[in-house]
Write an enzyme that holds these catalytic residues in place. Structure first.
Site, mmCIF file in Angstrom:
data_model
loop_
_atom_site.group_PDB
_atom_site.id
_atom_site.type_symbol
_atom_site.label_atom_id
_atom_site.label_comp_id
_atom_site.label_asym_id
_atom_site.label_seq_id
_atom_site.Cartn_x
_atom_site.Cartn_y
_atom_site.Cartn_z
ATOM 1 N N HIS A 22 2.577 -15.831 -18.719
ATOM 2 C CA HIS A 22 1.645 -14.787 -18.282
ATOM 3 C C HIS A 22 2.346 -13.846 -17.307
ATOM 4 O O HIS A 22 2.319 -12.621 -17.469
ATOM 5 C CB HIS A 22 0.432 -15.439 -17.618
ATOM 6 C CG HIS A 22 -0.485 -14.478 -16.934
ATOM 7 N ND1 HIS A 22 -1.733 -14.156 -17.416
ATOM 8 C CD2 HIS A 22 -0.349 -13.757 -15.774
ATOM 9 C CE1 HIS A 22 -2.316 -13.287 -16.605
ATOM 10 N NE2 HIS A 22 -1.493 -13.041 -15.592
ATOM 11 N N GLU A 23 2.978 -14.421 -16.298
ATOM 12 C CA GLU A 23 3.688 -13.605 -15.309
ATOM 13 C C GLU A 23 4.893 -12.912 -15.935
ATOM 14 O O GLU A 23 5.242 -11.790 -15.563
ATOM 15 C CB GLU A 23 4.116 -14.472 -14.129
ATOM 16 C CG GLU A 23 2.961 -15.092 -13.355
ATOM 17 C CD GLU A 23 2.027 -14.045 -12.762
ATOM 18 O OE1 GLU A 23 2.494 -12.925 -12.455
ATOM 19 O OE2 GLU A 23 0.822 -14.343 -12.615
ATOM 20 N N HIS A 26 3.812 -9.657 -17.437
ATOM 21 C CA HIS A 26 3.767 -8.574 -16.449
ATOM 22 C C HIS A 26 5.169 -8.035 -16.184
ATOM 23 O O HIS A 26 5.391 -6.824 -16.126
ATOM 24 C CB HIS A 26 3.171 -9.086 -15.141
ATOM 25 C CG HIS A 26 1.703 -9.392 -15.204
ATOM 26 N ND1 HIS A 26 0.776 -8.531 -15.732
ATOM 27 C CD2 HIS A 26 0.998 -10.478 -14.780
ATOM 28 C CE1 HIS A 26 -0.430 -9.055 -15.631
ATOM 29 N NE2 HIS A 26 -0.318 -10.245 -15.069
#
Length: 407
Positions: A22-23, A26
């Site tokens: 998820h990170e 980003h």
């Protein structure tokens, strides 16, 4: 017990990997637009190790409960150096900032899709909504006083075959019985059990609804006695002789379309369950104080990992991977809610700025600049407190009165 522990650990690892990715979503999106990413770490707390590659520091921390991606100037309140200011995130176009903030949830959707695809291509996908599709039409129906007789595939001479003789085929979907709609195979069974003799059926075949008349046969079956679950009793019930699909099976190519359709249904179901969360909280509280735990109540990552461990212990790998995929879809959707400090909250602020400045431009005024996040601190703290309380509540329930899949 060892398999259970390994299953819990494996499921928890899967959650950690999804959060780390998820990170990473980003980070990759931010870097692709030229934003400066200072740090990318998996976990929280003291640093286990780190290294620098280019302008970004990568590392691992001791507590594997998440991770973070430090993008310079994510909001106008972030301190940035003179070198970082031209590449501060808040200076980029609205659509680019939106893509960066949504990239984390997009990663969860991709992960969920990949897990479901691998399931579809190897073990099949579950019939999630109980669609009454026929997987097999039996050559006969007959009395059975024991489970052994019930599973005996041999037919006695002259034994009736209601479904076959009535024109029901493999692949048909029963849409109604005796005028009553049957959206699930449980509904079909409930209707048929109380019937006998010629009955109107409607089946969907090739996109067309076809009326059929099926002569429902009354047969004797052994069932669990509700008054004494340890014993069986014989009852007469209606039967037509069909087996319903409980799993959709695909080859590697067909699994793509099957997974896409299944993903769409699962996303809709996940959204509906998310809307039901508030009304299910009281049942979670009651379960902590001794009430029976409703299996439809929300669970924490602790509860999900425990169920994952039980699924591994029982060899229910379909459930293990389905739960992992479902969790990714839930986190992806939840994270897009327009609430700070979720990514969806930052996206909402970004588009508020865009619409506000567009309206100011129509009135001949200049852009107002970035939103002052300090004015949103009170609302943000309320959401953090409520969210934290919900997490603690579900973790407590999952410890003292967990949902289980075994007796």
């Amino acid at each position: 017990m060892l398999v259970y522990i390994l299953g819990v650990a494996a499921f928890a690892l899967g959650i950690c990997i999804s959060v780390a990715l998820h990170e990473a979503g980003h980070m990759v999106a931010a870097k692709s637009f030229g934003m400066k990413v200072r740090r990318y770490f998996v976990g929280f707390g003291p640093t286990v190790f780190s290294f620098r590659r280019g302008e970004t520091e990568y590392g691992l921390k001791w507590l594997p409960f998440g991770g973070f991606c430090d993008i310079a100037g994510m909001t106008a309140l972030d301190e940035v150096t003179d070198d970082e200011r031209p590449r501060a995130m808040y200076r980029f176009k609205t659509w680019k900032r939106t893509v960066v903030m949504a990239a984390g949830s997009f990663t969860h959707f991709v992960l969920g899709f990949v897990v479901l695809y691998l399931m579809a291509a190897t073990m099949g996908l579950p019939n999630l909504f109980g669609t009454p599709e026929i997987s097999q039409v039996s050559p006969c129906v007959q009395d059975a006083r024991t489970n052994q007789q019930y599973t005996n595939p041999n037919c006695e001479p002259g034994a009736p075959a209601p479904a076959r003789d009535g024109g029901i085929r493999q692949g048909d979907v029963i849409v109604s019985v005796n005028g009553e709609e049957t959206p699930t195979y449980t509904d079909v069974v409930a209707e048929v059990q109380n019937l006998s003799g010629p009955t109107d059926f409607r089946v969907e075949r090739g996109g067309e609804v076809i009326p059929l008349t099926v002569d429902v046969e009354k047969v004797t079956r052994p069932v669990t006695d509700p008054d004494n679950p340890e014993t069986r009793k014989l009852v007469d019930i209606g039967s037509i002789g069909v087996t319903f699909t409980n799993r959709w099976e695909y080859d590697a190519v067909g699994a793509i379309g099957g997974t896409a359709a299944f993903t769409g249904d699962l996303v809709v179901e996940t959204w509906n369950r998310l809307l039901e969360l508030p009304e299910r909280v009281p049942a979670v509280v009651e379960s902590i104080f001794g009430a029976e735990r409703d299996p439809n109540t929300p669970i924490s990552v602790v509860g999900a990992s425990r169920i994952g461990g039980e699924a591994a212990q029982e060899g229910l790998w379909e459930l293990f991977f389905f739960l992992l995929a479902s969790l990714n879809f839930f986190v992806g959707i939840f994270n897009l809610l327009p609430l700070l400090p979720l990514d969806g909250g930052h996206i909402a602020v970004t588009w508020y700025e865009r619409v506000r400045d567009w309206l100011r431009k129509l009135r001949g005024k200049s852009a107002a600049g970035p939103v002052d996040y300090t004015k949103l601190n009170a609302v943000t703290m309320v959401i953090i407190v409520v969210g934290g309380a919900f997490v603690l509540l579900t973790i407590t329930a999952d410890i003292v009165n967990p949902i289980t899949i075994t007796d």
